[in-house]
Enzyme design. Structure first.
Site, PDB file in Angstrom:
ATOM      1  N   LYS A  31       0.836  -1.212   0.000  1.00  0.00           N
ATOM      2  CA  LYS A  31       0.000   0.000   0.000  1.00  0.00           C
ATOM      3  C   LYS A  31       0.863   1.251   0.000  1.00  0.00           C
ATOM      4  CE  LYS A  31      -2.032   2.784   2.871  1.00  0.00           C
ATOM      5  NZ  LYS A  31      -1.928   4.027   2.065  1.00  0.00           N
ATOM      6  N   GLU A  35       9.624   1.064  10.817  1.00  0.00           N
ATOM      7  CA  GLU A  35      10.657   2.090  10.642  1.00  0.00           C
ATOM      8  C   GLU A  35       9.941   3.431  10.783  1.00  0.00           C
ATOM      9  OE1 GLU A  35      12.308   4.956   9.376  1.00  0.00           O
ATOM     10  OE2 GLU A  35      12.519   4.139   7.342  1.00  0.00           O
ATOM     11  N   CYS A  44      13.126  10.765   7.311  1.00  0.00           N
ATOM     12  CA  CYS A  44      13.036  10.321   8.707  1.00  0.00           C
ATOM     13  C   CYS A  44      14.387  10.461   9.415  1.00  0.00           C
ATOM     14  CB  CYS A  44      12.486   8.909   8.791  1.00  0.00           C
ATOM     15  SG  CYS A  44      13.254   7.814   7.620  1.00  0.00           S
ATOM     16  N   GLU A  98       8.945  15.648  15.726  1.00  0.00           N
ATOM     17  CA  GLU A  98       9.344  15.545  14.317  1.00  0.00           C
ATOM     18  C   GLU A  98       8.473  16.491  13.484  1.00  0.00           C
ATOM     19  OE1 GLU A  98       8.646  11.762  12.242  1.00  0.00           O
ATOM     20  OE2 GLU A  98      10.668  11.943  11.423  1.00  0.00           O
TER      21      GLU A  98
END
Ligand code: ADP
Length: 501
Positions: free
Chosen positions: A199, A274, A308, A405
């Site tokens: 996906k 992750e 990331c 973040e």
């Protein structure tokens, strides 16, 4: 098929006919059992070009019913051994072929990636697309090298192990490096003999759809790779919950990673996650400051900061703090923001309106917390989700802009006193994906690299991953290691066989 009415405006500047033809063929469909099919609900959603906010294509909105069909197809392909029991040499050939096809279609893939994500076309050509081909080629070498062991068993027994595929793998990927993230997941899973339901992120489905076509062109049997486009809740959650999915591999936010873990508990899927990061880039005063400043700038602004591993906390040793921030400002202001299709552009828009609003809100949060806008600090007026490269100075590691973040072109410059302080502050985060240390003192570099709690540490450089080496997080940046030999642990399970002699 009718293209969306805005297509011409959405693709202005695109030269490659194949790209325009691909987009004209809209709505885009789901790949289930080797067929491209509409969502059972008939629903579609829009894929938007973040540089001009025009619609690129309509995309099938898969949901639970479509995921069920895709899992059934993947299960059948797995159980009928269409994939796992072909010879390892043959599996290698398919993977090499996919790598070749990615290279042969590199211009088109780079354009789709740039249009869908907003990343500079030049960077998609230089990094994303060759990286995806390299990952397929790296894993193409593995099917013939997945060995078992013979063990020192009792003389009356012969014991050996076999590494077998896990089964049906659900793979949910993010929008920041769409093709690259697809390759990190699909290539090792196929190498190990699994079947897949992939996906892509709803913001950037195009390159995964094209990859599906290339996988078919490579001759991979029907049902081995299925692709469901759609949203997180609906398509993504149905994969994570599905009782017949054996493994889920996810890359995305820590928040969604926790949902995936909960959803996967029903049938105790194997899970690899992750997740996010808030990575420290530690610069000692004895380092090559020119190299460090250039690298730190790229480390925070590459892909508009939507990485990331972005080095968003730039720790600078006190005596060189002011000078380094000055140089950071100078470098940041050289980052040309603009049309991703322009060769000179280094910084495209952020991916979506939602992300744009989120990044802008952090600019206000930083100002409100008392950090100083050293450069940037605002959006670019006009169409498209452009944010100026921003450095906050005078940042304290407890501020929200140093803890959360942001996933945008926003860096925080933080001062540190000495080595212990750098390690303490660097590790003072809930994340642990990556870190870097800059110094000319080899012992210090190695000591700090050892002390930093992160899955990847760079010394005197920042950023970059190679399929030969593991990648993954400490702490709330997730668990499991992708890439390198370590992906084989994610995509195989070990059987121990005892033979009575
Ligand atoms: P971001 O916040 O950066 O958009 P997400 O973690 O939300 O990243 O998204 C990464 C991927 O996870 C996307 O493919 C998205 O559709 C999917 N996703 C989002 N929410 C869920 C969910 N509840 N279950 C499964 N997948 C999800």
């Amino acid at each position: 098929m009718a293209a969306v009415p805005s297509l011409e405006r959405a693709v202005a500047g695109i030269k490659t006919r194949a790209t325009i033809n691909f987009l004209r063929d809209s709505p885009k469909k789901l790949l289930i059992n080797g067929q491209w099919v509409a969502a059972k609900s008939g629903k579609t959603f829009e894929s938007i070009n973040p540089a001009n906010e025009e619609i690129l294509a309509l995309i099938a909105e898969g949901d639970k019913a479509d995921v069920d069909a895709a899992v059934t197809s993947a299960r059948r392909a797995f159980d009928e051994s269409k994939w796992s029991s072909i010879t390892p040499h043959q599996r290698s050939r398919y993977l090499y072929k996919i790598a070749d096809l990615i290279e042969q279609n590199a211009d088109q893939l780079a354009e789709l990636e740039s249009l869908d994500n907003g990343k500079p076309l030049a960077i998609a050509k230089l990094a994303d697309i060759p990286g995806a081909a390299r990952t397929f080629r790296y894993y193409a070498g593995w099917p013939t090298k997945i060995y078992g062991e013979t063990n020192p068993s009792d003389p009356s027994t012969f014991n050996y192990t076999i590494r077998e595929p896990v089964g049906v793998c659900g793979q949910i990927i993010p929008w920041n490096f769409p093709l690259s993230m697809a390759s990190w997941k699909v290539a090792p899973a196929l190498a190990c003999g699994n079947t897949i339901v992939l996906k892509p992120a709803e913001q950037t489905p195009l390159s995964a759809i094209r990859l599906g076509e290339l996988i078919q062109e490579a001759g991979v049997p029907d049902g081995v790779v299925n692709i469901i486009t759609g949203f997180g809740p609906g398509a993504g959650s149905s994969i994570a919950e599905h009782p017949d999915v054996d493994k889920v591999a996810f890359t995305g936010s820590t928040e969604v990673g926790k949902l995936i873990l909960q959803a996967s508990a029903g049938n105790l899927k194997r899970v690899s996650l992750e997740l996010g990061g808030k990575s420290p880039n530690i610069i000692f005063r004895d380092s090559d400051l020119e190299a460090a400043v250039q690298s730190a700038t790229r480390g925070v602004f590459f892909n508009s900061g939507q990485v990331c591993t972005a080095g968003t906390r730039i720790f600078i040793e006190q005596p060189v703090y002011d000078e380094f921030v000055e140089r950071l400002i100078e470098q940041s202001e050289k980052m040309t923001v603009g049309d991703p299709l322009d060769e000179k552009t280094r910084l495209g828009p952020v991916v979506s309106r939602e992300q744009f609003d989120r990044v802008k809100s952090y600019l206000e949060i930083g100002k409100g917390e008392g950090a100083k806008v050293a450069t940037g600090g605002e959006a670019v007026p006009g169409a498209g989700y452009f944010v100026r490269p921003t450095i906050f100075a005078g940042v304290h590691n407890q501020m929200r802009i140093a803890r959360e973040e942001i996933f945008g072109p926003v860096g925080a410059a933080i001062a540190f006193k000495d080595e212990d302080d750098a390690i303490l502050q660097g590790n003072d985060t809930t994340y642990g994906l990556a870190a870097a240390v800059w110094t000319r003192d080899v012992s210090r570099a190695l000591k700090v690299a050892r002390a930093l709690k992160a899955g990847t540490v760079w010394i005197n450089t920042y950023g970059g991953a190679d399929p030969i080496s593991p990648f993954g997080g400490y702490k709330q940046s997730g668990f499991g290691r992708e890439l390198g030999v370590h992906s084989l642990d994610l995509y195989t399970q070990i059987k121990s066989v005892y033979v009575k002699l």
